[in-house]
Design an enzyme around this catalytic site. Structure first.
Site, PDB file in Angstrom:
ATOM      1  CG  HIS A 305     -86.820 -37.902  29.780  1.00 45.70           C
ATOM      2  ND1 HIS A 305     -87.543 -37.916  30.947  1.00 45.70           N
ATOM      3  CD2 HIS A 305     -87.118 -39.041  29.116  1.00 45.70           C
ATOM      4  CE1 HIS A 305     -88.244 -39.030  30.985  1.00 45.70           C
ATOM      5  NE2 HIS A 305     -88.013 -39.728  29.893  1.00 45.70           N
ATOM      6  CG  ASP A 362     -86.805 -43.172  22.166  1.00 46.71           C
ATOM      7  OD1 ASP A 362     -86.922 -44.405  22.144  1.00 46.71           O
ATOM      8  OD2 ASP A 362     -87.637 -42.415  22.663  1.00 46.71           O
TER       9      ASP A 362
HETATM   10  N1  ACO Z   1     -84.381 -30.354  20.787  1.00 47.35           N
HETATM   11  C1  ACO Z   1     -84.298 -29.001  20.905  1.00 47.35           C
HETATM   12  N2  ACO Z   1     -84.821 -28.316  21.924  1.00 47.35           N
HETATM   13  C2  ACO Z   1     -85.472 -29.011  22.870  1.00 47.35           C
HETATM   14  C3  ACO Z   1     -85.595 -30.416  22.828  1.00 47.35           C
HETATM   15  C4  ACO Z   1     -85.011 -31.090  21.736  1.00 47.35           C
HETATM   16  N3  ACO Z   1     -85.079 -32.418  21.641  1.00 47.35           N
HETATM   17  N4  ACO Z   1     -86.284 -30.839  23.897  1.00 47.35           N
HETATM   18  C5  ACO Z   1     -86.593 -29.749  24.598  1.00 47.35           C
HETATM   19  N5  ACO Z   1     -86.094 -28.642  23.979  1.00 47.35           N
HETATM   20  C6  ACO Z   1     -86.154 -27.248  24.459  1.00 47.35           C
HETATM   21  C7  ACO Z   1     -87.538 -26.647  24.234  1.00 47.35           C
HETATM   22  O1  ACO Z   1     -87.599 -25.988  22.983  1.00 47.35           O
HETATM   23  C8  ACO Z   1     -87.636 -25.680  25.395  1.00 47.35           C
HETATM   24  O2  ACO Z   1     -86.844 -24.566  25.093  1.00 47.35           O
HETATM   25  P1  ACO Z   1     -87.339 -23.085  25.565  1.00 47.35           P
HETATM   26  O3  ACO Z   1     -87.267 -23.133  27.069  1.00 47.35           O
HETATM   27  O4  ACO Z   1     -86.363 -22.153  24.947  1.00 47.35           O
HETATM   28  O5  ACO Z   1     -88.739 -22.918  25.061  1.00 47.35           O
HETATM   29  C9  ACO Z   1     -86.922 -26.424  26.537  1.00 47.35           C
HETATM   30  O6  ACO Z   1     -85.976 -27.300  25.895  1.00 47.35           O
HETATM   31  C10 ACO Z   1     -87.859 -27.270  27.404  1.00 47.35           C
HETATM   32  O7  ACO Z   1     -88.586 -28.143  26.536  1.00 47.35           O
HETATM   33  P2  ACO Z   1     -90.071 -28.655  26.784  1.00 47.35           P
HETATM   34  O8  ACO Z   1     -90.682 -28.972  25.478  1.00 47.35           O
HETATM   35  O9  ACO Z   1     -90.773 -27.676  27.677  1.00 47.35           O
HETATM   36  O10 ACO Z   1     -89.787 -29.968  27.610  1.00 47.35           O
HETATM   37  P3  ACO Z   1     -90.844 -31.096  27.913  1.00 47.35           P
HETATM   38  O11 ACO Z   1     -90.456 -31.674  29.215  1.00 47.35           O
HETATM   39  O12 ACO Z   1     -92.249 -30.590  27.769  1.00 47.35           O
HETATM   40  O13 ACO Z   1     -90.606 -32.154  26.731  1.00 47.35           O
HETATM   41  C11 ACO Z   1     -89.717 -33.939  25.482  1.00 47.35           C
HETATM   42  C12 ACO Z   1     -89.874 -33.321  26.876  1.00 47.35           C
HETATM   43  C13 ACO Z   1     -91.105 -34.083  24.825  1.00 47.35           C
HETATM   44  C14 ACO Z   1     -89.122 -35.321  25.632  1.00 47.35           C
HETATM   45  C15 ACO Z   1     -88.803 -33.021  24.637  1.00 47.35           C
HETATM   46  O14 ACO Z   1     -87.533 -32.928  25.228  1.00 47.35           O
HETATM   47  C16 ACO Z   1     -88.686 -33.502  23.193  1.00 47.35           C
HETATM   48  O15 ACO Z   1     -89.540 -33.157  22.358  1.00 47.35           O
HETATM   49  N6  ACO Z   1     -87.630 -34.299  22.854  1.00 47.35           N
HETATM   50  C17 ACO Z   1     -87.497 -34.830  21.521  1.00 47.35           C
HETATM   51  C18 ACO Z   1     -88.396 -36.026  21.364  1.00 47.35           C
HETATM   52  C19 ACO Z   1     -87.875 -37.235  22.110  1.00 47.35           C
HETATM   53  O16 ACO Z   1     -86.697 -37.580  22.016  1.00 47.35           O
HETATM   54  N7  ACO Z   1     -88.797 -37.889  22.801  1.00 47.35           N
HETATM   55  C20 ACO Z   1     -88.481 -39.120  23.547  1.00 47.35           C
HETATM   56  C21 ACO Z   1     -88.529 -38.870  25.027  1.00 47.35           C
HETATM   57  S1  ACO Z   1     -88.095 -40.326  25.901  1.00 47.35           S
HETATM   58  C22 ACO Z   1     -89.493 -41.272  25.839  1.00 47.35           C
HETATM   59  O17 ACO Z   1     -90.599 -40.846  25.768  1.00 47.35           O
HETATM   60  C23 ACO Z   1     -89.256 -42.669  25.810  1.00 47.35           C
END
Ligand code: ACO
Length: 428
Positions: A305, A362
């Site tokens: 998140h 979720d």
């Molecule tokens: N699975 C694996 N790795 C992940 C995940 C994940 N679900 N989420 C983040 N990471 C990793 C990224 O690859 C990144 O790694 P790195 O530093 O080695 O490059 C690091 O964690 C940071 O991730 P970002 O993408 O920069 O985080 P951001 O804050 O931009 O994204 C998000 C947040 C979109 C929610 C992300 O965690 C994600 O895609 N999660 C999966 C989708 C999801 O569950 N969305 C629902 C969110 S809750 C809502 O909207 C109601």
């Protein structure tokens, strides 16, 4: 003396005001930065940008705290109904018994759709995603109330707010009915908001449908947990569209579309699809987790998140609720076992621990919806139903805030510099 931050640029020192919120959150006010220095700030994804002051929802992502108008989400989920929570978000205070009855009556009174809507559903292909149908129809509501759409008219704002809350369950349930070829069910105003939704989805004119109280309670709790989440992607969309003085229906329709994406509200559908895939192919979560760690294109959906760097408090409530719902419907679900296994492994795996990736709202919601017989493509629609009072409250707040301006970020241009136009016959 008011606190300031100092910025040294090109040898000159600038004093920037520091703003502090009621929970001690601090921000450097850069609203005059370009005018005084010629510089702008760069913040892709707006992770460090406060776009407004808001008195609606407070999140402490490090501590895993979520409060609506000062009330912890766990307290509201345990003690309130969805409409009570919606009233709290919209009006700032919990309602008295009398205020709640009047509010409920207003919402119930507007739950019917204009008969012309029945024809509109038929214009969509049967396989249309219900988020597309619902966002279109919410936008269409503006065509029925063209005389009173001024977002600066406080009374009109409130009327539209109640109307949209009232009609949304009917619109959503009918999107489902249309997709399965069943007759549309009219709302029953004596039922609660959540029971009515289930009645319109699963009832038929041929047979009475008894709404299971445990299921309508579960839906109510789900809606409460989703009701607001400060300046996320869809809420920021609601505000930015609203900032152009677009009407409430246009703004809400845009917010629904923003929610649809799998990185936002669409994640609940993506989680179930991921768990189904694991169940059918890899059987155990371990192999899938290894793939997530190796392949940057594979994400563990329902994890991570932007704000929470701790367990999402909503996921905690939902995890506890999942078993109760499965018990109420008298079924077990292998996907729940896989989800619990994955959660345990991820929470002790360096990759997820280092990046502070925890289950979000979720991760468990889809399992609950599935147990209740809600089809997968309706999961995000339920999210939109829950989020609507939050979106509306944020939109109302925008219009009450004397500091609000049209949303218009800047950019740093990195394209070609000015160049000569070459006629087509001389190109190549
Ligand atoms: N699975 C694996 N790795 C992940 C995940 C994940 N679900 N989420 C983040 N990471 C990793 C990224 O690859 C990144 O790694 P790195 O530093 O080695 O490059 C690091 O964690 C940071 O991730 P970002 O993408 O920069 O985080 P951001 O804050 O931009 O994204 C998000 C947040 C979109 C929610 C992300 O965690 C994600 O895609 N999660 C999966 C989708 C999801 O569950 N969305 C629902 C969110 S809750 C809502 O909207 C109601």
């Amino acid at each position: 003396m008011a606190k300031t931050a100092q910025l040294i640029l090109d040898g000159k020192t600038y004093e920037l005001p520091v703003v502090e919120g009621s929970e001690g959150e601090r921000a450097i006010d850069i609203s005059k930065l370009r005018a005084t220095t010629g510089y702008i700030t760069m913040d892709p994804g707006y992770a460090n940008t406060g776009s407004c002051s808001s008195a609606i929802t407070y999140i402490d992502g490090e501590e895993g705290i979520l409060q609506y108008r000062g009330y912890p989400i766990e307290t509201l989920a345990k003690n309130s109904t969805f409409l009570e929570t919606a009233y709290l978000l919209l009006h700032g205070e919990l309602p008295t018994g009398d205020e709640l009855s009047k509010f409920t009556e207003h919402i119930t009174y507007h739950s019917l759709l204009h008969e012309d809507f029945r024809h509109m559903y038929r214009a969509f292909p049967l396989r249309a995603h219900p988020m597309a149908v619902v966002s279109s129809l919410v936008g269409t509501l503006s065509t029925f109330y063209q005389d009173s759409l001024d977002p600066l008219d406080e009374q009109a704002r409130q009327e539209h707010a109640y109307r949209i809350m009232a009609k949304l369950p009917t619109m959503c349930a009918w999107a489902y009915k249309y997709s399965v070829g069943h007759p549309f069910m009219f709302p029953k105003n004596r039922l609660s908001y959540s029971a009515n939704l289930l009645h319109m989805m699963f009832g038929t004119p041929a047979e009475d449908y008894e709404v299971h109280p445990a299921l309508s309670k579960a839906i109510d709790t789900l809606l409460i947990l989703h009701a607001d989440h400060e300046q996320n992607c869809s809420t920021s969309t609601m505000r930015i569209v609203g900032s152009s003085h677009a009407n409430l229906y246009a703004s809400a329709s845009s917010a629904i579309n923003a929610l649809w994406g799998p990185l936002h509200g669409g994640a609940n559908q993506a989680v179930i699809e991921m768990l189904q895939y694991i169940n059918a192919n890899e059987k155990s979560g371990r192999a899938f987790l290894e793939r997530v760690k190796k392949d940057p294109d594979v994400r563990l959906m329902g994890f991570g998140h932007r704000v929470y760097k701790n367990y999402d408090p909503r996921a905690k409530v939902l995890k506890e609720m999942t078993r109760d719902v499965l018990e109420a419907v008298g079924t077990s679900n292998p996907l729940l076992d896989i989800a619990i296994e994955i959660e345990e492994m991820a929470l002790s795996d360096d990759y997820f621990v280092q990046r502070k990736l925890y289950p979000n709202v979720d991760f468990y919601s889809g399992i609950i919806y599935q147990a209740m017989g809600i089809p997968v493509n309706m999961f995000t629609v339920f999210f939109a139903l829950g989020r609507m009072p939050g979106w509306i409250s944020q939109w109302m707040e925008l219009h009450q805030d004397p500091a609000s301006r049209i949303g218009r970020p800047r950019q740093i241009y990195v394209g070609e510099n000015k160049r000569e136009y070459v006629p087509i016959e001389k190109r190549g």
